[in-house]
Design a protein around this motif. Sequence first.
Motif, PDB file in Angstrom:
ATOM      1  N   VAL A 219     -12.164   0.799  -1.946  1.00  0.00           N
ATOM      2  CA  VAL A 219     -12.906   1.569  -2.956  1.00  0.00           C
ATOM      3  C   VAL A 219     -12.338   2.975  -3.118  1.00  0.00           C
ATOM      4  CG1 VAL A 219     -15.140   2.580  -3.532  1.00  0.00           C
ATOM      5  CG2 VAL A 219     -15.017   0.250  -2.626  1.00  0.00           C
ATOM      6  N   SER A 220     -12.241   3.714  -2.002  1.00  0.00           N
ATOM      7  CA  SER A 220     -11.948   5.143  -2.111  1.00  0.00           C
ATOM      8  C   SER A 220     -10.475   5.491  -1.922  1.00  0.00           C
ATOM      9  CB  SER A 220     -12.788   5.934  -1.092  1.00  0.00           C
ATOM     10  OG  SER A 220     -12.534   5.489   0.216  1.00  0.00           O
TER      11      SER A 220
ATOM     12  N   TYR B 195      -9.942   4.190  -6.266  1.00  0.00           N
ATOM     13  CA  TYR B 195      -9.994   5.618  -6.595  1.00  0.00           C
ATOM     14  C   TYR B 195      -8.691   6.097  -7.215  1.00  0.00           C
ATOM     15  CZ  TYR B 195      -9.371  10.596  -5.523  1.00  0.00           C
ATOM     16  OH  TYR B 195      -9.071  11.929  -5.595  1.00  0.00           O
TER      17      TYR B 195
ATOM     18  N   THR C   2      -5.089  -3.261  -2.325  1.00  0.00           N
ATOM     19  CA  THR C   2      -5.843  -3.234  -3.585  1.00  0.00           C
ATOM     20  C   THR C   2      -4.951  -2.810  -4.741  1.00  0.00           C
ATOM     21  OG1 THR C   2      -7.855  -2.672  -2.355  1.00  0.00           O
ATOM     22  CG2 THR C   2      -7.869  -2.259  -4.727  1.00  0.00           C
TER      23      THR C   2
ATOM     24  N   THR D 201     -16.063   7.212  -6.217  1.00  0.00           N
ATOM     25  CA  THR D 201     -15.260   6.450  -5.260  1.00  0.00           C
ATOM     26  C   THR D 201     -14.720   7.362  -4.152  1.00  0.00           C
ATOM     27  OG1 THR D 201     -13.379   6.678  -6.783  1.00  0.00           O
ATOM     28  CG2 THR D 201     -14.592   4.605  -6.839  1.00  0.00           C
TER      29      THR D 201
END
Length: 307
Positions: free
Chosen positions: A80-81, A85, A198, A167
């Motif tokens: 996610v981050s 992001y 990712t 994020t």
Amino acid sequence: MQPQPHTGYTLSALAAVVWASTAPGLAYLMTQYATPGLTLALWRDLLIALVCGGGLLAFRPSLLRIGRRAVGHLALTGMVSIGIYHALWLWSVTLNGAAIAVVLIYTYPAFVTLGAWALFHEPIKKVHLAALALALAGCALVVRAYDPAILRISWLGAMVGLLTALTHTVYVLVGQRNAPSISPWTTLAYTMTFGSLTLLALALAADQLAPMTRSYIWAIETPAAWAILAIIAIGPTLGGYALFTLSLRHIPGKVAGLISVIEAPVATLIAVTLLGERLEALQIAGMGMILVAVVLPQLVAQSEGAP
């Protein structure tokens, strides 16, 4: 280890200063070598993952053994981050322009403050709200968001920009929770690995949806570009993340996030120094507002603690 607030303030400020040099470097690669931002994000994060993971395997393999649940938390944080992001940040710059994208990403200290209140029951004081508002206003002045030529934003651009802030908030809150028990190098090794995976998935999808003459994954073609990217990854990016993550051992995420807004004026000063740009009066005023916002909570805390 007993938290040392002054150490935390110093580390988070240093992180912001170090981070500030990444944007000019990446912008140089995108313009001079026509390298897609997604490609740069993928290989930058992968290089950091290799350095952190390889270094720990070689010298401190015990730090990588943190338990299945902790690995799961860091994997989700990385996806996610780090991965999402960085992809959203590139999209925000495309939709909003770099200046407005910077303003939107630096709304994240507000989300960190709300998240810390909801998750960790940290009180929200008026001084923190005032400092956040002052920092955001100062950031807008520093990047000249008042200029009609720069101020262009759509509802999609606003949504993507705020998602970049959300994020990044995940990294700060999870980092604050894990900081006392997990080494910052372990955090970076896992989050950068899953973030890279990712971004690799996103790059493969981009190759299928928008075919180019060259793949997004292999769009870096010259040794010079690889060398510059490696320096950016192992230098300011890795250094900034390590310093910021370490600062969370000493101060709350909402404070570290507020201090990190210093990155905006430092990046502007770098541009002034290297590119010969001139500062406007409102930009200088914005820098002053950010500095006041950063020190305001500490000054109030010291005055309240004074006899």
